[in-house]
Motif scaffolding. Structure first.
Motif, PDB file in Angstrom:
ATOM      1  N   ALA A 433      10.664  85.412 -45.956  1.00  0.00           N
ATOM      2  CA  ALA A 433      12.017  85.676 -46.467  1.00  0.00           C
ATOM      3  C   ALA A 433      12.973  86.022 -45.348  1.00  0.00           C
ATOM      4  CB  ALA A 433      11.962  86.802 -47.502  1.00  0.00           C
ATOM      5  N   THR A 434      12.449  86.616 -44.268  1.00  0.00           N
ATOM      6  CA  THR A 434      13.327  87.048 -43.167  1.00  0.00           C
ATOM      7  C   THR A 434      13.265  86.130 -41.970  1.00  0.00           C
ATOM      8  OG1 THR A 434      11.557  88.476 -42.295  1.00  0.00           O
ATOM      9  CG2 THR A 434      13.119  89.450 -43.866  1.00  0.00           C
ATOM     10  N   GLY A 435      12.171  85.450 -41.774  1.00  0.00           N
ATOM     11  CA  GLY A 435      12.054  84.656 -40.550  1.00  0.00           C
ATOM     12  C   GLY A 435      11.768  83.196 -40.742  1.00  0.00           C
ATOM     13  N   GLY A 436      11.364  82.751 -41.897  1.00  0.00           N
ATOM     14  CA  GLY A 436      11.028  81.355 -42.089  1.00  0.00           C
ATOM     15  C   GLY A 436       9.713  80.996 -41.421  1.00  0.00           C
ATOM     16  N   ALA A 437       9.398  79.694 -41.409  1.00  0.00           N
ATOM     17  CA  ALA A 437       8.136  79.229 -40.837  1.00  0.00           C
ATOM     18  C   ALA A 437       8.238  78.926 -39.356  1.00  0.00           C
ATOM     19  CB  ALA A 437       7.666  77.977 -41.578  1.00  0.00           C
ATOM     20  N   GLY A 438       9.438  78.948 -38.786  1.00  0.00           N
ATOM     21  CA  GLY A 438       9.592  78.648 -37.365  1.00  0.00           C
ATOM     22  C   GLY A 438       9.665  77.172 -37.060  1.00  0.00           C
ATOM     23  N   LEU A 439      10.038  76.359 -38.054  1.00  0.00           N
ATOM     24  CA  LEU A 439      10.138  74.904 -37.849  1.00  0.00           C
ATOM     25  C   LEU A 439      11.576  74.392 -37.979  1.00  0.00           C
ATOM     26  CD1 LEU A 439       7.010  73.714 -39.867  1.00  0.00           C
ATOM     27  CD2 LEU A 439       7.266  73.771 -37.384  1.00  0.00           C
ATOM     28  N   GLY A 440      12.510  75.261 -38.332  1.00  0.00           N
ATOM     29  CA  GLY A 440      13.879  74.800 -38.587  1.00  0.00           C
ATOM     30  C   GLY A 440      14.549  74.200 -37.370  1.00  0.00           C
ATOM     31  N   LEU A 441      14.539  74.924 -36.231  1.00  0.00           N
ATOM     32  CA  LEU A 441      15.173  74.413 -35.012  1.00  0.00           C
ATOM     33  C   LEU A 441      14.423  73.200 -34.469  1.00  0.00           C
ATOM     34  CD1 LEU A 441      16.148  77.699 -33.134  1.00  0.00           C
ATOM     35  CD2 LEU A 441      17.656  76.098 -34.330  1.00  0.00           C
ATOM     36  N   THR A 442      13.099  73.220 -34.556  1.00  0.00           N
ATOM     37  CA  THR A 442      12.310  72.073 -34.081  1.00  0.00           C
ATOM     38  C   THR A 442      12.685  70.814 -34.854  1.00  0.00           C
ATOM     39  OG1 THR A 442      10.483  73.576 -33.574  1.00  0.00           O
ATOM     40  CG2 THR A 442       9.985  71.228 -33.663  1.00  0.00           C
ATOM     41  N   LEU A 443      12.776  70.948 -36.166  1.00  0.00           N
ATOM     42  CA  LEU A 443      13.119  69.807 -37.007  1.00  0.00           C
ATOM     43  C   LEU A 443      14.572  69.366 -36.772  1.00  0.00           C
ATOM     44  CD1 LEU A 443      12.174  67.878 -39.179  1.00  0.00           C
ATOM     45  CD2 LEU A 443      12.844  69.571 -40.907  1.00  0.00           C
ATOM     46  N   ALA A 444      15.495  70.340 -36.590  1.00  0.00           N
ATOM     47  CA  ALA A 444      16.903  69.996 -36.359  1.00  0.00           C
ATOM     48  C   ALA A 444      17.070  69.229 -35.051  1.00  0.00           C
ATOM     49  CB  ALA A 444      17.759  71.257 -36.355  1.00  0.00           C
ATOM     50  N   ARG A 445      16.378  69.678 -34.011  1.00  0.00           N
ATOM     51  CA  ARG A 445      16.495  68.954 -32.741  1.00  0.00           C
ATOM     52  C   ARG A 445      15.871  67.566 -32.841  1.00  0.00           C
ATOM     53  NH1 ARG A 445      14.403  71.052 -26.854  1.00  0.00           N
ATOM     54  NH2 ARG A 445      12.352  70.818 -27.829  1.00  0.00           N
ATOM     55  N   ALA A 446      14.746  67.445 -33.519  1.00  0.00           N
ATOM     56  CA  ALA A 446      14.118  66.136 -33.686  1.00  0.00           C
ATOM     57  C   ALA A 446      15.047  65.177 -34.440  1.00  0.00           C
ATOM     58  CB  ALA A 446      12.785  66.278 -34.418  1.00  0.00           C
ATOM     59  N   ILE A 447      15.755  65.692 -35.447  1.00  0.00           N
ATOM     60  CA  ILE A 447      16.699  64.851 -36.201  1.00  0.00           C
ATOM     61  C   ILE A 447      17.863  64.430 -35.302  1.00  0.00           C
ATOM     62  CG2 ILE A 447      18.316  64.836 -38.140  1.00  0.00           C
ATOM     63  CD1 ILE A 447      16.363  66.697 -39.595  1.00  0.00           C
ATOM     64  N   ALA A 448      18.367  65.372 -34.485  1.00  0.00           N
ATOM     65  CA  ALA A 448      19.458  65.030 -33.560  1.00  0.00           C
ATOM     66  C   ALA A 448      19.023  63.940 -32.586  1.00  0.00           C
ATOM     67  CB  ALA A 448      19.910  66.280 -32.803  1.00  0.00           C
ATOM     68  N   GLU A 449      17.826  64.067 -32.030  1.00  0.00           N
ATOM     69  CA  GLU A 449      17.319  63.055 -31.097  1.00  0.00           C
ATOM     70  C   GLU A 449      17.050  61.739 -31.803  1.00  0.00           C
ATOM     71  OE1 GLU A 449      13.954  64.930 -29.364  1.00  0.00           O
ATOM     72  OE2 GLU A 449      15.139  66.199 -28.008  1.00  0.00           O
ATOM     73  N   GLN A 450      16.671  61.802 -33.087  1.00  0.00           N
ATOM     74  CA  GLN A 450      16.479  60.574 -33.866  1.00  0.00           C
ATOM     75  C   GLN A 450      17.771  59.773 -33.940  1.00  0.00           C
ATOM     76  OE1 GLN A 450      16.781  60.374 -38.347  1.00  0.00           O
ATOM     77  NE2 GLN A 450      14.567  60.586 -38.115  1.00  0.00           N
ATOM     78  N   HIS A 451      18.910  60.454 -33.952  1.00  0.00           N
ATOM     79  CA  HIS A 451      20.213  59.788 -34.018  1.00  0.00           C
ATOM     80  C   HIS A 451      20.816  59.539 -32.634  1.00  0.00           C
ATOM     81  CE1 HIS A 451      19.866  61.166 -38.193  1.00  0.00           C
ATOM     82  NE2 HIS A 451      20.776  60.259 -38.496  1.00  0.00           N
ATOM     83  N   GLY A 452      20.049  59.770 -31.571  1.00  0.00           N
ATOM     84  CA  GLY A 452      20.552  59.556 -30.226  1.00  0.00           C
ATOM     85  C   GLY A 452      21.391  60.709 -29.703  1.00  0.00           C
ATOM     86  N   GLY A 453      21.303  61.872 -30.349  1.00  0.00           N
ATOM     87  CA  GLY A 453      22.091  63.019 -29.932  1.00  0.00           C
ATOM     88  C   GLY A 453      21.222  64.130 -29.378  1.00  0.00           C
ATOM     89  N   ARG A 454      21.731  65.358 -29.469  1.00  0.00           N
ATOM     90  CA  ARG A 454      21.004  66.515 -28.948  1.00  0.00           C
ATOM     91  C   ARG A 454      21.482  67.772 -29.656  1.00  0.00           C
ATOM     92  NH1 ARG A 454      24.765  64.993 -25.065  1.00  0.00           N
ATOM     93  NH2 ARG A 454      26.246  66.606 -24.397  1.00  0.00           N
ATOM     94  N   LEU A 455      20.644  68.806 -29.609  1.00  0.00           N
ATOM     95  CA  LEU A 455      20.974  70.110 -30.171  1.00  0.00           C
ATOM     96  C   LEU A 455      20.957  71.125 -29.039  1.00  0.00           C
ATOM     97  CD1 LEU A 455      21.469  72.054 -32.539  1.00  0.00           C
ATOM     98  CD2 LEU A 455      18.973  72.222 -32.819  1.00  0.00           C
ATOM     99  N   VAL A 456      22.038  71.896 -28.927  1.00  0.00           N
ATOM    100  CA  VAL A 456      22.190  72.855 -27.835  1.00  0.00           C
ATOM    101  C   VAL A 456      22.409  74.240 -28.433  1.00  0.00           C
ATOM    102  CG1 VAL A 456      23.523  73.512 -25.796  1.00  0.00           C
ATOM    103  CG2 VAL A 456      23.195  71.085 -26.339  1.00  0.00           C
ATOM    104  N   LEU A 457      21.643  75.218 -27.954  1.00  0.00           N
ATOM    105  CA  LEU A 457      21.821  76.612 -28.337  1.00  0.00           C
ATOM    106  C   LEU A 457      22.436  77.370 -27.174  1.00  0.00           C
ATOM    107  CD1 LEU A 457      18.447  77.457 -30.155  1.00  0.00           C
ATOM    108  CD2 LEU A 457      20.591  76.653 -31.157  1.00  0.00           C
ATOM    109  N   ALA A 458      23.431  78.215 -27.444  1.00  0.00           N
ATOM    110  CA  ALA A 458      24.087  78.991 -26.390  1.00  0.00           C
ATOM    111  C   ALA A 458      24.625  80.280 -26.981  1.00  0.00           C
ATOM    112  CB  ALA A 458      25.218  78.185 -25.752  1.00  0.00           C
ATOM    113  N   ASN A 459      24.430  81.353 -26.233  1.00  0.00           N
ATOM    114  CA  ASN A 459      24.989  82.640 -26.658  1.00  0.00           C
ATOM    115  C   ASN A 459      26.495  82.642 -26.438  1.00  0.00           C
ATOM    116  OD1 ASN A 459      22.561  84.045 -27.410  1.00  0.00           O
ATOM    117  ND2 ASN A 459      22.032  84.105 -25.233  1.00  0.00           N
TER     118      ASN A 459
END
Length: 479
Positions: A433-459
């Motif tokens: 409920a508080t942290g999830g399974a830890g696959l959300g960012l992995t899946l989001a980046r894979a989807i971005a790369e599938q479309h020829g893009g990228r996912l960037v995290l920055a503070n």
């Protein structure tokens, strides 16, 4: 300096090899030209000094004999008779150099050596070079001989080499002359034509060889890029080119087939796991309805839902590399707005701002999944999310940049890349409920790369401190 050199260097294998070959040929031809000029100058010097020595030797050995068709001794004083390369030798009482004369010490030394080798001992030897126009005995008819044929004749000399030999101290001087031929004007032209011929033969031959190598390599590179995107073994290239390149293509084709087989086995295995797990989970969901304790029944139901959600994430991550749905034009502004509305309907604090109309070819279902993961993470760790989208031109392409921002504590800079690893969570507990399974960012980046893009995290820094995290999705607007 290195960056400038790298910019000037050709990018392709053919261009770099041809450039290296051209530079090597230029260096070799430069050295060859320098050696040729040096050898030609040395030969000309030897030719001139030997001609002076020959004239002097003949004149000294026969100085007491009358010249042919003439009576009396060798003419004392000026002799205006013509020789093939200037006036004939003359005997003078005294030899004086002119102000325009240039002393030739090397010629003087060589002439002394040659005369000594002919058993002719000389008290003094002197060799100077002077302009032809300044020589008093250079016959006008001899000078005219070089110009009578105009441009069709040999190049006209501009200077004369004068050798003076005194046999005894205080005695008369024997003066001999020979014209100094000018440098061959055709030598440079010959070298240039020779260089061009060598370039044409060697560079042309090398270009054909490199083309035979580079063409199958270029096809192999295109094939690797295509396989990286599709994971399909169809359309493999036919081996061609040299034997080494053919073996490389054969090995790559075999590698593609093996990778495709492994992916197919993985899909079959995951499909079986999904089926075998979801069926008993569905049955378990029905059975928990028999539990009388409402609180315990709710906990069991939530646990089952967590397992099903994690299983869906795992299967989605496995399938993202080989999507089955087609690419279709998608209006991103409408897609993002509909996702934000879903969260607003559920009462979540999601703000949408700056949404231009952008259209790109995409798989809308996967993009929805990526955006939901990013917005869900922002809500989970900060309680709110702000979504913006803009058009950015970068690297010669137009991009749709979707940014999901939160106001949380951010991520330590050293852990940002680690957050993309599967089953890595920012919240250390295993509470779904508080942290999830830890696959959300992995899946989001894979989807971005599938479309020829990228996912960037920055503070995001605000007032010298971390003010939240920006998850930026870069998507190309054109394929």
């Amino acid at each position: 300096m290195r960056d400038r050199f790298n910019r000037l260097m050709p990018k392709s294998l053919t261009g770099q090899v041809l450039m290296a070959l051209a530079l090597a040929l230029l260096l070799a031809q430069g050295i060859s030209a320098a050696l040729l000029y040096q050898a030609k100058d040395k030969y000309r010097e030897e030719q001139l000094i030997h001609e002076l020595a020959l004239k002097a030797t003949i004149a000294l050995r026969h100085r007491d004999e009358p010249p042919p068709m003439m009576e009396g001794p060798m003419r004392q004083g000026p002799d205006l008779g013509e020789g093939p390369r200037g006036p004939r030798p003359e005997m003078v009482a005294g030899f004086q150099t002119l102000p325009v004369d240039q002393p030739c010490d090397e010629y003087t030394h060589r002439l002394t050596q040659i005369l000594a080798g002919q058993d002719i001992g000389a008290a003094r030897v002197l060799v100077v070079e002077r302009p032809i126009a300044a020589d008093p005995l250079w016959n006008h008819r001899i000078a005219k001989r070089y110009g009578v044929m105009g441009n069709h004749g040999p190049p006209r000399p501009t200077s004369v080499l004068v050798g003076a030999v005194q046999m005894t101290a205080g005695g008369p001087w024997l003066v001999v002359r020979t014209s100094v031929p000018p440098n061959d004007p055709w030598l440079l032209v010959t070298l240039i034509l020779q260089t061009l011929l060598i370039y044409a033969v060697l560079v042309g031959t090398m270009a054909l060889i490199l083309r035979r190598i580079a063409r199958p390599l270029a096809a192999l590179t295109h094939r690797v890029d295509h396989f990286a995107q599709t994971r399909e073994a169809k359309g493999q290239i036919t081996p061609e080119g040299p034997e080494d390149v053919r073996r490389l293509i054969v090995a790559h084709n075999a590698l593609e087939e093996r990778i495709t087989a492994l992916i197919n086995e993985k899909d079959v295995m995951l499909g079986a796991i999904g089926h075998d797990l979801k069926t008993p989970l569905a049955a378990l969901r029905v059975r928990i309805e028999c539990v009388d304790d409402d609180a315990e029944r709710d906990k069991m139901a939530k646990t089952i839902e967590d397992i099903v959600r994690s299983l869906d994430d795992i299967l989605s991550l496995a399938r993202v590399g080989r999507p089955s749905d087609p690419v279709e034009p998608t209006e991103l502004s409408a897609l993002v707005a509909s996702i934000v509305e879903e969260y607003e309907d559920m009462g979540d604090d999601v703000v949408l701002d700056h949404l231009p109309r952008l259209v790109m070819p995409s798989r809308a279902t996967w993009l929805r999944r990526a955006l939901r993961n990013l917005i869900g993470n922002a809500l989970r760790y900060s309680g709110s999310a702000a979504v913006t989208m803009e058009r950015v031109a970068e690297e010669g392409r137009d991009w749709a940049v979707i940014c999901v921002s939160d106001c949380g504590k951010g991520i330590p800079d050293g852990d940002i890349e680690r957050m993309f690893q599967p089953f890595t969570r920012g919240e250390p507990s295993r509470n779904m409920a508080t942290g999830g399974a830890g696959l959300g960012l992995t899946l989001a980046r894979a989807i971005a790369e599938q479309h020829g893009g990228r996912l960037v995290l920055a503070n995001r820094m605000e007032h010298g401190a971390v003010g939240g995290l920006d998850a930026t999705l870069w998507l190309p607007l054109s394929a």
